[in-house]
Structure formats: structure tokens, C-alpha cells
Design a protein around this motif. Sequence first.
Motif, PDB file in Angstrom:
ATOM      1  N   ARG A   1       0.760  -1.149   0.052  1.00 19.44           N
ATOM      2  CA  ARG A   1      -0.132   0.016  -0.048  1.00 19.44           C
ATOM      3  C   ARG A   1       0.980   1.247   0.165  1.00 19.44           C
ATOM      4  O   ARG A   1       0.431   2.294  -0.376  1.00 19.44           O
ATOM      5  N   ALA A   2       1.904   1.211   0.757  1.00 18.36           N
ATOM      6  CA  ALA A   2       2.817   2.240   0.886  1.00 18.36           C
ATOM      7  C   ALA A   2       3.346   2.714  -0.499  1.00 18.36           C
ATOM      8  O   ALA A   2       3.636   3.737  -1.092  1.00 18.36           O
ATOM      9  N   ALA A   3       3.874   1.506  -1.340  1.00 18.93           N
ATOM     10  CA  ALA A   3       4.276   1.831  -2.584  1.00 18.93           C
ATOM     11  C   ALA A   3       3.331   2.504  -3.471  1.00 18.93           C
ATOM     12  O   ALA A   3       3.659   3.554  -4.344  1.00 18.93           O
ATOM     13  N   ILE A   4       2.166   2.250  -3.669  1.00 20.05           N
ATOM     14  CA  ILE A   4       1.129   2.553  -4.206  1.00 20.05           C
ATOM     15  C   ILE A   4       0.818   4.224  -4.130  1.00 20.05           C
ATOM     16  O   ILE A   4       0.615   4.774  -4.734  1.00 20.05           O
ATOM     17  N   LEU A   5       0.740   4.147  -2.634  1.00 18.25           N
ATOM     18  CA  LEU A   5       0.074   5.641  -2.079  1.00 18.25           C
ATOM     19  C   LEU A   5       1.192   6.501  -1.854  1.00 18.25           C
ATOM     20  O   LEU A   5       1.146   7.734  -1.367  1.00 18.25           O
ATOM     21  N   GLU A   6       2.659   6.115  -2.168  1.00 16.94           N
ATOM     22  CA  GLU A   6       3.896   7.020  -1.875  1.00 16.94           C
ATOM     23  C   GLU A   6       3.945   7.296  -0.351  1.00 16.94           C
ATOM     24  O   GLU A   6       4.190   8.380  -0.147  1.00 16.94           O
ATOM     25  N   GLU A   7       3.629   6.467   0.617  1.00 19.19           N
ATOM     26  CA  GLU A   7       3.653   6.635   1.889  1.00 19.19           C
ATOM     27  C   GLU A   7       5.173   6.423   2.475  1.00 19.19           C
ATOM     28  O   GLU A   7       5.856   5.712   1.919  1.00 19.19           O
ATOM     29  N   GLY A   8       5.627   7.156   3.608  1.00 24.41           N
ATOM     30  CA  GLY A   8       6.622   6.814   4.288  1.00 24.41           C
ATOM     31  C   GLY A   8       7.821   7.483   3.268  1.00 24.41           C
ATOM     32  O   GLY A   8       8.000   8.417   2.828  1.00 24.41           O
ATOM     33  N   GLU A   9       8.645   6.699   3.262  1.00 28.01           N
ATOM     34  CA  GLU A   9      10.099   6.946   2.138  1.00 28.01           C
ATOM     35  C   GLU A   9       9.938   6.666   1.003  1.00 28.01           C
ATOM     36  O   GLU A   9      11.029   6.432   0.220  1.00 28.01           O
ATOM     37  N   THR A  10       8.811   6.192   0.538  1.00 25.61           N
ATOM     38  CA  THR A  10       8.398   5.866  -0.930  1.00 25.61           C
ATOM     39  C   THR A  10       9.035   7.060  -1.925  1.00 25.61           C
ATOM     40  O   THR A  10       8.159   7.892  -1.510  1.00 25.61           O
ATOM     41  N   PRO A  11       9.552   6.872  -2.756  1.00 26.78           N
ATOM     42  CA  PRO A  11       9.888   7.973  -3.949  1.00 26.78           C
ATOM     43  C   PRO A  11       8.353   8.418  -4.548  1.00 26.78           C
ATOM     44  O   PRO A  11       7.263   7.683  -4.386  1.00 26.78           O
ATOM     45  N   ARG A  12       8.522   9.493  -5.110  1.00 19.34           N
ATOM     46  CA  ARG A  12       7.271  10.068  -5.991  1.00 19.34           C
ATOM     47  C   ARG A  12       7.387   9.638  -7.388  1.00 19.34           C
ATOM     48  O   ARG A  12       8.494   9.976  -8.023  1.00 19.34           O
TER      49      ARG A  12
END
Length: 247
Positions: free
Chosen positions: A210-221
Motif C-alpha cells: 500500500r505504501a508503494a502505491i500511495l507513496e507513503e513513508g520513504e517511498t519515492p514520488r
Amino acid sequence: MDGRRSEPAGTEPDGSRDRALLRGLVNFLVAVLLVCSLALGTALFAPQIIDGLDLEGGPSPNADPPPAGERNPAVADPDDPGNSSYRTTVELVRSPTVEDFVHAEINERRADHGLEPLAWDGTVASVARAHSGDMARREYFAHRNPDGEGPYDRFQDVDGYCRGYGENIAMTWVDRRVERPGGGGVVRYRTAERLATGLVDQWMNSTDHRAAILEEGETPRWDRAGVGVYIADDGSVYAGQNFCREW
């Protein structure tokens, strides 16, 4: 006299007759209970059979999905297996249709959280599809393949196409009863659209995906993304969504 009572040969004491009658009655009741238990068992399992036969109505074939984008990019993964499909009791589920639905639904989920839609990238999709096909062919489910190669190595196959990337993978079955993502019973995917929703639900019910999809935390844009689906002959489905960012 020893006090024991003898009976004439060829006759049966009244007590024995009573016991025989009692045994007969017990056997009759046992038989009745056995028949009742079989009927009860059939009643308890009948809903699954009814569901399987679609006596209460099943899903209709899906409408055409919004086209994601380029299907024949100039740069593609050399191991891209191409299109795959599986015929269910409702429709022919084709991998490119599932990919289009997944891409559209991912962007809908992002929009619900105020994020811009991801552009479709055919090269990124080709990398994802190659990995999905490899997982199906060699029967494993992991980001790293049996040769020890991970996402970084896969993107080297397309000349370092992305400088920053992420990868979500999922596995399920088409036209079989499987556990519903997030719990709450079972589901049977018989159309491309419902299969796509199930794949996205798997990712959205996992914190890291989910974090990868919603660019949460330290996930890049992310700048763009691609979806690669492979449907094996036995109905197993392997899917990947790769995200890409150019620095």
C-alpha cells in the motif's frame, strides 16, 4: 439345586425376546438418524454447490477497460512472455485486459488519497510481465528469482531504464474459490475486472505494498508505472506492478 433356572430347548425366555425387540428398535433408530445426518450434511454443503452452478446468478462479462497505454514499446524485456489467457465459466480472461483494469484501479485508489494518476509505461510493464511469467514457469513467488536476481537486475535488462523503481507482486487463482483479500470469506474470480480488483485489494491490504502505491513513508514520488500479468494453463495468476522514477 444350584438355583439356576433352565428353559426348555427351542424356546426363548421373555427377557431375551424383550432384548431382541429393544435391539431391533435401537438399530431402526440408528438407521433413521444416519439418514437424517446425511440429509443434514447435504443441506449444509448445498450452498457451495449452488454457488458453483450459478443458480442464483453470476457475474456478467466485463465491459472494455480504459486502455492503459503503449503495448509494443521500443524497449522491452527480452523475457516478456506476451499475452496469456484463461477461459472461465463467464468469459475469456485475457492478461492485457486484467492489466488495464489494474492500472485504472490503482489510479482510482491514488485519486482517493489526493495523488496524481501514474502514466502507463510499456517498458516498465514488460519488465513486470517477464517476472510474472518467470514466477509461473519456475513455480516460485518472490521478488528475487531462484538465480538470486532482484528488481535491480531486471531493470538492467532494459539498459537501466529507471533510476528509481519499486515492485509489487501478487499471486492468486482464476475461476477457483480463494480466500478474499483482507478476510471475510471466499471469492471466485471469473472476469478480468473482478480479478484485477482482487489483485489490487491484495496490495491495499498489505502495509508495504500500500505504501508503494500511495507513496507513503520513504517511498519515492513515482513518475509512471506498468502492470504485468501472466495467467498459467492451470488458472494460477501471477501479477506485478512496477513503479518508475527518472531522476
